[in-house]
Write a protein that holds these residues in place. Structure first.
Motif, PDB file in Angstrom:
ATOM      1  N   ILE A  92       0.885  -1.163   0.000  1.00  0.00           N
ATOM      2  CA  ILE A  92       0.000   0.000   0.000  1.00  0.00           C
ATOM      3  C   ILE A  92       0.920   1.208   0.000  1.00  0.00           C
ATOM      4  N   ALA A  93       0.825   2.019  -1.036  1.00  0.00           N
ATOM      5  CA  ALA A  93       1.660   3.210  -1.134  1.00  0.00           C
ATOM      6  C   ALA A  93       0.809   4.455  -0.907  1.00  0.00           C
ATOM      7  N   VAL A  94       1.284   5.301   0.000  1.00  0.00           N
ATOM      8  CA  VAL A  94       0.586   6.528   0.361  1.00  0.00           C
ATOM      9  C   VAL A  94       1.511   7.695   0.024  1.00  0.00           C
ATOM     10  N   PRO A  95       1.074   8.619  -0.823  1.00  0.00           N
ATOM     11  CA  PRO A  95       1.968   9.709  -1.223  1.00  0.00           C
ATOM     12  C   PRO A  95       2.180  10.746  -0.119  1.00  0.00           C
ATOM     13  N   ARG A  96       3.418  11.154   0.016  1.00  0.00           N
ATOM     14  CA  ARG A  96       3.719  12.317   0.851  1.00  0.00           C
ATOM     15  C   ARG A  96       3.209  13.533   0.095  1.00  0.00           C
ATOM     16  N   ARG A  97       2.721  14.535   0.831  1.00  0.00           N
ATOM     17  CA  ARG A  97       2.172  15.724   0.189  1.00  0.00           C
ATOM     18  C   ARG A  97       2.906  16.971   0.667  1.00  0.00           C
ATOM     19  N   ALA A  98       3.193  17.841  -0.257  1.00  0.00           N
ATOM     20  CA  ALA A  98       3.900  19.096   0.048  1.00  0.00           C
ATOM     21  C   ALA A  98       3.094  19.964   1.012  1.00  0.00           C
ATOM     22  N   LYS A  99       1.781  20.004   0.835  1.00  0.00           N
ATOM     23  CA  LYS A  99       0.952  20.895   1.664  1.00  0.00           C
ATOM     24  C   LYS A  99       0.983  20.536   3.154  1.00  0.00           C
ATOM     25  N   TYR A 100       1.434  19.321   3.483  1.00  0.00           N
ATOM     26  CA  TYR A 100       1.561  18.903   4.883  1.00  0.00           C
ATOM     27  C   TYR A 100       3.012  18.927   5.358  1.00  0.00           C
ATOM     28  N   GLY A 101       3.909  19.456   4.532  1.00  0.00           N
ATOM     29  CA  GLY A 101       5.324  19.514   4.893  1.00  0.00           C
ATOM     30  C   GLY A 101       6.003  18.158   4.852  1.00  0.00           C
ATOM     31  N   GLU A 102       5.459  17.235   4.038  1.00  0.00           N
ATOM     32  CA  GLU A 102       5.989  15.873   3.969  1.00  0.00           C
ATOM     33  C   GLU A 102       6.994  15.706   2.826  1.00  0.00           C
ATOM     34  N   HIS A 103       7.026  16.668   1.926  1.00  0.00           N
ATOM     35  CA  HIS A 103       7.970  16.646   0.803  1.00  0.00           C
ATOM     36  C   HIS A 103       7.990  18.033   0.171  1.00  0.00           C
ATOM     37  N   VAL A 104       8.886  18.237  -0.779  1.00  0.00           N
ATOM     38  CA  VAL A 104       9.009  19.555  -1.416  1.00  0.00           C
ATOM     39  C   VAL A 104       7.983  19.759  -2.522  1.00  0.00           C
ATOM     40  N   ASP A 105       7.464  18.661  -3.090  1.00  0.00           N
ATOM     41  CA  ASP A 105       6.450  18.740  -4.137  1.00  0.00           C
ATOM     42  C   ASP A 105       5.584  17.480  -4.063  1.00  0.00           C
ATOM     43  N   ASP A 106       4.696  17.330  -5.036  1.00  0.00           N
ATOM     44  CA  ASP A 106       3.766  16.201  -5.015  1.00  0.00           C
ATOM     45  C   ASP A 106       4.083  15.133  -6.068  1.00  0.00           C
ATOM     46  N   HIS A 107       5.353  14.954  -6.373  1.00  0.00           N
ATOM     47  CA  HIS A 107       5.732  13.967  -7.396  1.00  0.00           C
ATOM     48  C   HIS A 107       5.347  12.539  -7.022  1.00  0.00           C
ATOM     49  N   GLN A 108       5.183  12.263  -5.731  1.00  0.00           N
ATOM     50  CA  GLN A 108       4.828  10.902  -5.328  1.00  0.00           C
ATOM     51  C   GLN A 108       3.429  10.502  -5.812  1.00  0.00           C
ATOM     52  N   LEU A 109       2.574  11.483  -6.046  1.00  0.00           N
ATOM     53  CA  LEU A 109       1.255  11.177  -6.612  1.00  0.00           C
ATOM     54  C   LEU A 109       1.392  10.510  -7.974  1.00  0.00           C
ATOM     55  N   GLN A 110       2.277  11.058  -8.812  1.00  0.00           N
ATOM     56  CA  GLN A 110       2.480  10.510 -10.152  1.00  0.00           C
ATOM     57  C   GLN A 110       3.168   9.145 -10.096  1.00  0.00           C
ATOM     58  N   LEU A 111       4.171   9.012  -9.219  1.00  0.00           N
ATOM     59  CA  LEU A 111       4.872   7.727  -9.093  1.00  0.00           C
ATOM     60  C   LEU A 111       3.910   6.617  -8.681  1.00  0.00           C
ATOM     61  N   ILE A 112       3.116   6.892  -7.679  1.00  0.00           N
ATOM     62  CA  ILE A 112       2.167   5.894  -7.192  1.00  0.00           C
ATOM     63  C   ILE A 112       1.146   5.551  -8.274  1.00  0.00           C
ATOM     64  N   LYS A 113       0.703   6.549  -8.998  1.00  0.00           N
ATOM     65  CA  LYS A 113      -0.260   6.318 -10.086  1.00  0.00           C
ATOM     66  C   LYS A 113       0.322   5.343 -11.111  1.00  0.00           C
ATOM     67  N   GLN A 114       1.598   5.512 -11.460  1.00  0.00           N
ATOM     68  CA  GLN A 114       2.218   4.622 -12.447  1.00  0.00           C
ATOM     69  C   GLN A 114       2.330   3.187 -11.922  1.00  0.00           C
ATOM     70  N   PHE A 115       2.759   3.026 -10.684  1.00  0.00           N
ATOM     71  CA  PHE A 115       2.841   1.685 -10.099  1.00  0.00           C
ATOM     72  C   PHE A 115       1.450   1.043 -10.014  1.00  0.00           C
ATOM     73  N   ASP A 116       0.454   1.850  -9.690  1.00  0.00           N
ATOM     74  CA  ASP A 116      -0.920   1.376  -9.595  1.00  0.00           C
ATOM     75  C   ASP A 116      -1.426   0.924 -10.967  1.00  0.00           C
ATOM     76  N   GLU A 117      -1.152   1.705 -12.000  1.00  0.00           N
ATOM     77  CA  GLU A 117      -1.578   1.365 -13.356  1.00  0.00           C
ATOM     78  C   GLU A 117      -0.919   0.083 -13.860  1.00  0.00           C
ATOM     79  N   LEU A 118       0.260  -0.234 -13.343  1.00  0.00           N
ATOM     80  CA  LEU A 118       0.944  -1.485 -13.698  1.00  0.00           C
ATOM     81  C   LEU A 118       0.433  -2.666 -12.865  1.00  0.00           C
ATOM     82  N   ASN A 119      -0.528  -2.392 -11.984  1.00  0.00           N
ATOM     83  CA  ASN A 119      -1.097  -3.389 -11.082  1.00  0.00           C
ATOM     84  C   ASN A 119      -0.026  -4.057 -10.223  1.00  0.00           C
TER      85      ASN A 119
END
Length: 163
Positions: A92-119
């Protein structure tokens, strides 16, 4: 539940308190058995109340915890996800979000989306749906991870031969 869960938040200097708190809540309401959870919390300053944790693990400790786990809950880091799927773990992958001070940007949203699309994984973009993600991950058959390293090395070797 009865499934061993390993939470790994990586080694970058960002907290991921939201995820740790969400798992604490799942333990409190008995969705998850606290004794089945272990977390490597990294630079998070929230200390779990209901499950065991350690700030950082050495390589052997990390490997041992990963081996014991059936489910890995992680941030959206490529290395963490690939490391778990290579060991055939349900992720289970949960993206870190910039708005919560968890990362500098929201690139993890895109990474997780790609892994998810590959099932390869179960993505969880909404922390309130983490319990549901735990149900889904147990019922879903994911694709096996296939490394592309061999193809990349082959391409480089062929290029060098042509020079």
């Amino acid at each position: 539940m009865g499934k061993k869960i390993f939470i790994t938040l990586g080694s970058q200097k960002f907290q991921f308190n939201r995820l740790l708190k969400a798992v604490d809540e799942l333990c409190e309401n008995h969705t998850v058995a606290a004794e089945d959870v272990f977390a490597q919390i990294g630079y998070s300053d929230y200390l779990p109340k209901n499950y065991k944790f350690k700030k950082f693990l050495d390589r052997d400790e990390f490997s041992a915890e990963m081996d014991k786990a059936e489910i890995v809950i992680t941030h959206g880091g490529t290395g963490a996800i690939i490391g778990a799927v290579k060991k055939c773990k349900k992720v289970i992958a949960v993206p870190r979000r910039a708005k919560y001070g968890e990362h500098v940007d929201d690139h993890q949203l895109q990474l997780i989306k790609q892994f998810d699309e590959l099932n390869l994984i179960c993505s969880c973009r909404d922390m309130k749906k983490l319990g549901k993600a735990l149900e889904i991950v147990q019922q879903t058959k994911y694709n096996n991870y296939k490394s592309n390293t061999f193809n990349i090395i082959n391409s480089i070797e062929n290029y060098i031969k042509e020079i």
